[in-house]
Scaffold this active site. Structure first.
Site, short mmCIF file in Angstrom:
data_model
loop_
_atom_site.label_atom_id
_atom_site.label_comp_id
_atom_site.label_asym_id
_atom_site.label_seq_id
_atom_site.Cartn_x
_atom_site.Cartn_y
_atom_site.Cartn_z
N LYS A 193 72.16 57.03 16.45
CA LYS A 193 72.10 55.81 17.23
C LYS A 193 72.08 56.14 18.72
O LYS A 193 73.04 56.67 19.26
CB LYS A 193 73.32 54.91 16.96
CG LYS A 193 73.15 53.55 17.61
CD LYS A 193 74.43 52.77 17.74
CE LYS A 193 75.24 53.14 18.96
NZ LYS A 193 74.60 52.77 20.25
N GLU A 249 82.16 65.13 22.17
CA GLU A 249 81.91 65.62 23.55
C GLU A 249 82.24 64.45 24.46
O GLU A 249 81.50 63.47 24.49
CB GLU A 249 80.44 66.01 23.73
CG GLU A 249 79.97 67.12 22.82
CD GLU A 249 80.52 68.49 23.18
OE1 GLU A 249 81.15 68.63 24.26
OE2 GLU A 249 80.33 69.42 22.39
N CYS A 285 78.84 64.37 32.30
CA CYS A 285 80.23 64.58 31.86
C CYS A 285 80.82 65.84 32.48
O CYS A 285 82.02 65.92 32.72
CB CYS A 285 80.32 64.63 30.34
SG CYS A 285 79.08 65.69 29.60
N GLU A 293 87.47 59.77 35.58
CA GLU A 293 86.04 60.03 35.63
C GLU A 293 85.36 58.81 36.27
O GLU A 293 85.48 57.70 35.77
CB GLU A 293 85.53 60.23 34.20
CG GLU A 293 84.10 60.67 34.14
CD GLU A 293 83.66 61.03 32.71
OE1 GLU A 293 83.95 60.25 31.78
OE2 GLU A 293 83.01 62.08 32.54
P1 NAI Z 1 80.66 54.60 25.43
O1 NAI Z 1 81.51 55.73 24.99
O2 NAI Z 1 81.12 53.22 25.13
O3 NAI Z 1 79.20 54.75 24.78
C1 NAI Z 1 78.66 55.92 24.24
C2 NAI Z 1 78.00 55.63 22.90
O4 NAI Z 1 79.00 55.22 21.97
C3 NAI Z 1 76.97 54.50 22.91
O5 NAI Z 1 75.92 54.83 22.02
C4 NAI Z 1 77.76 53.32 22.39
O6 NAI Z 1 76.95 52.33 21.78
C5 NAI Z 1 78.65 53.97 21.36
N1 NAI Z 1 79.90 53.25 21.05
C6 NAI Z 1 80.59 52.38 21.82
N2 NAI Z 1 81.69 51.94 21.19
C7 NAI Z 1 81.70 52.55 19.98
C8 NAI Z 1 82.61 52.53 18.86
N3 NAI Z 1 83.71 51.79 18.87
N4 NAI Z 1 82.31 53.29 17.80
C9 NAI Z 1 81.20 54.06 17.78
N5 NAI Z 1 80.32 54.11 18.78
C10 NAI Z 1 80.57 53.38 19.88
O7 NAI Z 1 80.41 54.78 26.98
P2 NAI Z 1 79.98 53.65 28.06
O8 NAI Z 1 80.74 52.40 27.84
O9 NAI Z 1 78.51 53.57 28.07
O10 NAI Z 1 80.48 54.34 29.41
C11 NAI Z 1 81.83 54.22 29.81
C12 NAI Z 1 82.32 55.48 30.46
O11 NAI Z 1 82.29 56.54 29.53
C13 NAI Z 1 81.49 55.98 31.62
O12 NAI Z 1 81.84 55.36 32.81
C14 NAI Z 1 81.81 57.45 31.63
O13 NAI Z 1 83.01 57.67 32.33
C15 NAI Z 1 82.01 57.77 30.16
N6 NAI Z 1 80.83 58.37 29.53
C16 NAI Z 1 80.82 59.70 29.30
C17 NAI Z 1 79.70 60.29 28.76
C18 NAI Z 1 79.65 61.74 28.52
O14 NAI Z 1 78.58 62.31 28.51
N7 NAI Z 1 80.77 62.39 28.29
C19 NAI Z 1 78.51 59.53 28.43
C20 NAI Z 1 78.62 58.12 28.64
C21 NAI Z 1 79.75 57.59 29.19
#
Ligand code: NAI
Ligand code: MG
Length: 483
Positions: free
Chosen positions: A185, A259, A293, A390
């Site tokens: 996804k 990650e 990240c 972050e």
């Molecule tokens: P997120 O962690 O909510 O989204 C990442 C992925 O997880 C997306 O595909 C989303 O649809 C999915 N997701 C969301 N809730 C879920 C759940 N309960 N169960 C399974 N999948 C789920 O990240 P978001 O809201 O886009 O960004 C928030 C913060 O997260 C950012 O400000 C940043 O600090 C951090 N982040 C870190 C990343 C990294 O590469 N380590 C990447 C994206 C965000």
């Protein structure tokens, strides 16, 4: 003497004619595109233009994808020789290279990152991950992971929006090389390159069901995480969601790799080559708008060189070109979403309120879309939220230190541990520091360098397991330790 010569750059826009975006997409299940029910828009964050309507997968869609993946696993993929699997991976890699421009333009439109980065970093690296893992497919028994390593089964993979196609490659390539099938996804704000990748799977004649792509938001992600027909979860995203996933899989037999976030220290010692270091600092925090990240978001400067580094850094930042991501001269593009921009604005305001000093170069930002000027905060202390949390944007927190020991203590004083940077001319100091730092990836006199042969992953709240290299393969094989 300082050079103050500036160059004027004429606009050099990349054409978008190479991509065809459909007005509406379904899911890719069992080798075919199938219509979705509910849809939501994906936009170009640089213009707020709606690019397409994306299907929101519910329970029935996820069930169908898992079923297709299981069928492909049992009847085809797990029975195929590694050599045959490798052929498909090579084919996918070559098609990705052939269609690289199309992928780069689509990534930049959907994500907002500069075309220079999608063209030179995201897409070539994504293809490299497929090439690298294609080479492993028939050599798994020589990987030092047991004499007859076996796949796990069906992998559920959930990826973020900061490197959409690259994160897909990090997930899909090792899974397939090891003999697993996948349900992936993409993130809700950047699904388009994953859907183009589905077309590449068709073009490569990958057996139906080996790769299934369902689009949707967190609710779709949760359906994947909690699906009883899935053997392994691979997630990249926020630490917050990582914790939810860890709790959800704890009582099950699912394997999991996470990650998550980071707050990397980029440490500049007094003997660092200053001009190169300044380039490294800029690359460390402003690459990909800081939506990284492993970004070098905490700059630790040794006091004796702090003033010189900051002076040169500000000069350098004056020359960063912020704006149209499709312009080939652009260095910093659009913030990926309204929500992410709100988060950056909020945390930067906390920096002001807590007494840190904010500085940005003079730069005019487009009136439409989501933008944030490259920013540094000086006078930051360990107690400040901008030193601990972050921000995931183009915002650098600057701290100082007097002794190498103090640098290490500050660098490690974080709930994260994904990456770190060391700038020093002395090999002995670099080796000493890298042994003290609790971070999964440590760069010396460079930053944000990625290679499919190199394992990537974190300590503490930055996640579990490694992706890439031999270590990353282990996470897709049975009975192999993940560390
Ligand atoms: P997120 O962690 O909510 O989204 C990442 C992925 O997880 C997306 O595909 C989303 O649809 C999915 N997701 C969301 N809730 C879920 C759940 N309960 N169960 C399974 N999948 C789920 O990240 P978001 O809201 O886009 O960004 C928030 C913060 O997260 C950012 O400000 C940043 O600090 C951090 N982040 C870190 C990343 C990294 O590469 N380590 C990447 C994206 C965000
Ligand atoms: Mg988008």
């Amino acid at each position: 003497m300082e050079t103050t010569m500036t160059f004027e750059y004429a606009p050099a826009p990349e054409s978008r004619a190479i991509v065809t975006i459909k007005p509406k997409y379904g899911h890719f299940i069992g080798g075919k595109f199938v219509a979705g029910g509910k849809h939501f828009p994906t936009i170009n964050p640089a213009t707020e233009e709606v690019l397409s309507q994306i299907a929101l997968a519910g329970k029935a869609d996820v069930d169908a994808a898992v079923k297709a993946a299981r069928k492909a696993y049992t009847s085809t993929w797990s029975k195929m020789s590694g050599k045959e699997r490798g052929k498909y991976l090579y084919r996918i890699a070559r098609i990705m290279q052939e269609r690289a421009r199309e992928f780069a333009v689509l990534e930049t439109l959907d994500n907002g990152k500069p075309i220079r980065e999608s063209r030179d970093t995201d897409i070539p690296l994504a293809a490299a991950h497929f090439f690298y893992h294609a080479g492993w497919a028939d050599k798994l028994e020589y990987a030092g992971l047991g004499t007859s390593p076996k796949p796990l089964g069906v992998a559920g993979q959930i990826i973020p929006w900061n490197f959409p196609l690259l994160m897909l490659a990090w997930k899909v390539a090792p899974a397939l090389a090891a003999g697993n099938t996948v349900v992936l996804k993409p993130a809700e704000s950047t699904p388009l390159t994953a859907l183009l990748f589905a077309e590449v799977c068709q073009q490569a004649e990958l057996p139906a069901g080996v790769v299934n792509i369902v689009t949707g938001d967190g609710s779709t992600g949760a359906l994947i995480v909690n699906h009883p027909g899935i053997d392994k979860i691979a997630f990249t995203g926020s630490t917050e969601v990582g914790k939810i996933i860890a709790r959800a899989v704890a009582p099950t037999s699912k394997s999991v790799t996470l990650e998550l976030g980071g707050k990397a220290a980029n440490i500049v010692f007094d003997d660092a080559p200053i001009d190169e270091t300044v380039e490294g600092i800029v690359n460390g925090i402003f690459f990909n708008q800081g939506h990284v990240c492993c970004a070098g978001s905490r700059l630790l400067l040794q006091e004796s060189v702090a003033e010189e580094v900051l002076h040169k850094l500000k000069n350098r930042m004056e020359k960063i070109r912020v704006g149209d991501p499709m312009d080939k001269n652009t260095d910093v593009g659009a913030i990926n979403s309204k929500e992410q921009l709100a988060k950056i604005i909020e945390l930067a305001a906390v920096g002001d309120a807590e007494g840190a000093e904010r500085w940005s170069p003079a730069c005019s930002l487009p009136s439409k879309g989501f933008w944030f000027a490259p920013t540094i905060f000086t006078g930051v202390t360990q107690a400040h939220r901008i030193a601990r949390e972050e921000i995931f944007g183009p915002v650098l927190s600057v701290l100082t230190f007097r002794t190498p020991q103090e640098a290490i203590e500050k660098a490690n004083n974080t709930p994260f541990g994904l990456s770190a940077g060391i700038w020093s001319e002395k090999g002995s100091r670099t080796l000493w520091a890298s042994q003290q730092l609790r971070a999964g990836v440590i760069w010396a006199n460079t930053f944000n360098k990625f290679d499919p042969t190199s394992p990537f992953g974190g300590y503490k709240e930055s996640g579990w397991g490694r992706e890439g290299g031999r270590h990353g393969l282990a996470a897709y094989l049975k009975g192999v330790s993940h560390e």
